[in-house]
Design an enzyme around this catalytic site. Structure first.
Site, mmCIF file in Angstrom:
data_model
loop_
_atom_site.group_PDB
_atom_site.id
_atom_site.type_symbol
_atom_site.label_atom_id
_atom_site.label_comp_id
_atom_site.label_asym_id
_atom_site.label_seq_id
_atom_site.Cartn_x
_atom_site.Cartn_y
_atom_site.Cartn_z
ATOM 1 N N ASP A 127 0.867 -1.179 0.000
ATOM 2 C CA ASP A 127 0.000 0.000 0.000
ATOM 3 C C ASP A 127 0.905 1.231 0.000
ATOM 4 O O ASP A 127 1.708 1.392 0.913
ATOM 5 C CB ASP A 127 -0.816 -0.056 1.306
ATOM 6 N N ASP A 152 -3.014 4.689 -2.139
ATOM 7 C CA ASP A 152 -3.949 5.340 -1.224
ATOM 8 C C ASP A 152 -4.418 6.686 -1.790
ATOM 9 O O ASP A 152 -3.601 7.481 -2.271
ATOM 10 C CB ASP A 152 -3.204 5.558 0.103
ATOM 11 N N GLU A 195 -6.847 3.755 -5.224
ATOM 12 C CA GLU A 195 -8.038 4.073 -4.433
ATOM 13 C C GLU A 195 -8.578 5.400 -4.957
ATOM 14 O O GLU A 195 -8.014 6.457 -4.684
ATOM 15 C CB GLU A 195 -7.714 4.188 -2.942
ATOM 16 N N HIS A 210 -10.983 -1.892 4.898
ATOM 17 C CA HIS A 210 -10.731 -1.420 6.269
ATOM 18 C C HIS A 210 -11.371 -0.062 6.557
ATOM 19 O O HIS A 210 -11.210 0.460 7.658
ATOM 20 C CB HIS A 210 -9.226 -1.345 6.496
ATOM 21 N N ASP A 211 -12.036 0.517 5.554
ATOM 22 C CA ASP A 211 -12.689 1.819 5.751
ATOM 23 C C ASP A 211 -14.205 1.701 5.795
ATOM 24 O O ASP A 211 -14.884 2.715 6.013
ATOM 25 C CB ASP A 211 -12.320 2.774 4.605
HETATM 26 C C1 GLC Z 1 -7.484 5.975 2.544
HETATM 27 C C2 GLC Z 1 -7.269 4.795 3.440
HETATM 28 C C3 GLC Z 1 -7.715 5.161 4.817
HETATM 29 C C4 GLC Z 1 -6.876 6.315 5.289
HETATM 30 C C5 GLC Z 1 -6.936 7.490 4.318
HETATM 31 C C6 GLC Z 1 -5.853 8.487 4.576
HETATM 32 O O1 GLC Z 1 -8.821 6.283 2.375
HETATM 33 O O2 GLC Z 1 -7.901 3.659 2.933
HETATM 34 O O3 GLC Z 1 -7.660 4.092 5.709
HETATM 35 O O4 GLC Z 1 -7.302 6.736 6.563
HETATM 36 O O5 GLC Z 1 -6.773 7.078 2.990
HETATM 37 O O6 GLC Z 1 -4.603 7.965 4.232
#
Ligand code: GLC
Length: 545
Positions: free
Chosen positions: A101, A203, A275, A337-338
């Site tokens: 990641d 990310d 993402e 995880h979000d």
């Molecule tokens: C992304 C991640 C999340 C994180 C955010 C800031 O959305 O998946 O878990 O808190 O970015 O890095």
């Protein structure tokens, strides 16, 4: 198998949140040595093709690793570089690929770059981050908000300017318009490619490029539509985020990064999945690149916020199929995880039908650890809440601890996640662990895990599921979703009953087929009549000549 389909297209990616997967050293937090211990489970018992590891880099853990203080090392909490190398070697020996990641939008405020940057206005790294004076009236530089609540600007007393942070104030945004930043980050990607990783999950990939003039965001006229299509993010959702992320210049950066990956791919294929939260599907699809020269996959979150409604799921899948550019590859994900656990969003019974949906759609598939045993959101007592988002934005259920609790391996102490002597795991273990755990479910031929095993096995054996075309079928009951997957002379029909009642499907489509798998795991074999009866919440896969 068609040579043009690569591992990340036809395989299944399994997301590991390292803090919560397996604690080998007994500190109540999962680690990389723990992941190594469980590789056999992933490759043999479950049968996935790749693992994605959420961040394990040195970090003050303000956002549990998404605040990185060194992109090229391992936090001692998780192990060290030698353990990481062992993990890659052990994974590759089992045919598992490894995706790491990367967090390019922001560093930790404890990263040496930021410490330098904030030390003085004329420091050579000042411009590595986004610093601005207040407006003439002393107010904030613009109206941008932090995703995690409050303004996206924090005042720095020492140097008398604001710095930008799209997330926590402990996560200052890098200035990607500075060529040195780009080079330093590209070197970090090379560091992990050289260590043998097969790909990157990037990310908030779209956040890195903002409007160069830092103009105010306008109000969002579709705020309600967005909140119901995905999730209600409170005040943040009331603004149209056209200037604080996703500036068109972002595409050029990812085309350059793709070239680096392509160079490494001469040896063996490497991939990147971004993402990208983009409500407008055309804009989302643009991240494949005009010549399919950007992301191999922009994560498709369209089924994360969907209600459990057959017509709406079908509408969203068909919309994705329509917008993915020719030659590009779709992808689907139901948990991460979000987001709240899929078994909690859709229901524990519906989660079985959802598993069949996920593993039979066209495209790359990502599974979130624990979903394969039916883990649900865990209620976190207020004194044990960890997630800063949950702490900063109250009342909207945005806290992410419930879906991050320790993996449930068996019914022994600490659910087999941590050694027995560990008194407190970093998040509480779900009270349902005596029932919902890998050891029990492996032995139960009708468990959720058994269903995932069957689905994964079928997926790996069936060219129609891995590579085939997709076509939805109309004409059936409104609360059923029926579609076809076809490759050469293999034809599969998938019929999913979203309702809590029996549904009857008639027609030639079902005649003469063979029932290969039911979500209830209690029937298979030739279908005698052209009428297909689906029990409440039942999904089936039917093979047709
Ligand atoms: C992304 C991640 C999340 C994180 C955010 C800031 O959305 O998946 O878990 O808190 O970015 O890095």
């Amino acid at each position: 198998m068609n040579e043009q389909h690569l591992w990340w297209q036809s395989g299944v990616i399994y997301q590991i949140y390292p803090r919560s997967f397996m604690d080998a050293n007994g500190d109540g937090v999962g680690d990389l040595a723990g992941v190594i211990q469980k590789l056999d489970y992933l490759s043999d018992a479950l049968g996935v093709d790749a693992i994605w590891l959420s961040p394990f880099y040195p970090s003050p853990m303000a956002d549990f690793g998404y605040d990185v203080s060194d992109y090229c090392d391992v936090d001692p909490l998780f192990g060290d570089l030698a353990t990481f190398d062992r993990l890659v070697e052990a994974a590759h020996a089992r045919g598992l690929r490894v995706i790491v990641d990367m967090v390019p939008n922001h560093t930790s405020d404890q990263h040496p770059w930021f410490i330098e940057s904030r030390s003085s206005r004329d420091n050579p790294k000042r411009d590595w981050y986004v610093w601005r004076d207040p407006k003439a009236d002393g107010s904030l530089p613009n109206n941008w908000l932090s995703v995690f609540g409050g303004p996206a600007w924090t005042w720095d007393e020492q140097t008398g300017q604001y710095y930008l942070h799209s997330f926590l104030k402990e996560q200052p945004d890098l200035n990607w318009r500075n060529p040195q930043v780009k080079e330093a980050m590209f070197d970090a990607y090379r560091f992990w490619l050289d260590r043998g990783v097969d790909g990157f999950r990037i990310d908030v990939a779209h956040h890195i490029m903002k409007d160069p003039d830092l103009r105010d965001n306008p109000p969002n006229p579709q705020a309600e539509e967005y909140a119901s299509a995905f999730k209600d993010m409170g005040e943040y959702g009331r603004w149209l985020h056209i200037h604080d992320k996703g500036h068109p210049d972002v595409h050029q950066v990812y085309r350059e990064l793709r070239q680096i990956l392509d160079e490494y791919s001469a040896e063996r294929p490497r991939m990147m999945v971004g993402e990208i939260h983009e409500f407008d599907l055309e804009k989302w699809a643009a991240y494949y690149g005009p010549n399919l020269d950007e992301f191999h996959l922009p994560f498709n979150f369209t089924l994360i916020g969907v209600p459990w409604d057959a017509a709406e799921v079908r509408r969203r899948v068909d919309a994705i199929e329509a917008v993915v550019p020719p030659g590009a590859w779709p992808n689907y994900v139901l948990g991460n995880h979000d987001e709240h656990r899929l078994a909690s969003r859709f229901g524990v019974t519906q989660a079985r039908t959802a598993a069949m949906l996920l593993l039979t759609l066209r495209g790359a598939i990502t599974l979130y650890y624990g979903d394969e045993i039916g883990m649900t959101d865990v209620e976190i007592p207020p004194e044990r809440v960890q997630d800063p988002w949950g702490k900063q934005v109250a009342g909207l259920g945005l806290g992410r601890d419930p879906e991050r609790t320790p993996m449930q391996w068996d019914d022994g102490p600490n659910a087999g996640f941590a050694p027995a002597e560990v008194e407190r795991t970093w998040l509480p273990i779900s009270p349902d662990y005596p029932e919902v755990n890998v050891a029990r479910e492996v032995a139960d031929p009708t468990s959720m895990l058994a269903l995932y095993q069957r689905l994964l096995a079928l997926h790996s054996q069936s060219a129609a599921l891995r590579l085939g075309d997709y076509r939805s079928l109309g004409g059936g009951p409104d609360d059923c979703f029926v579609y076809v997957r076809e490759h050469e002379d293999e034809h599969l029909l998938i019929a999913l009953n979203f309702s809590g009642e029996e549904r009857v499907l008639d027609g030639d489509a079902y005649a003469g087929g063979e029932l290969l798998l039911s979500t209830h795991l209690d029937r298979e074999g030739a279908l005698e009549t052209p009428t297909l009866r689906l029990r409440a919440h039942e999904g089936v896969i039917i093979g047709k000549g």
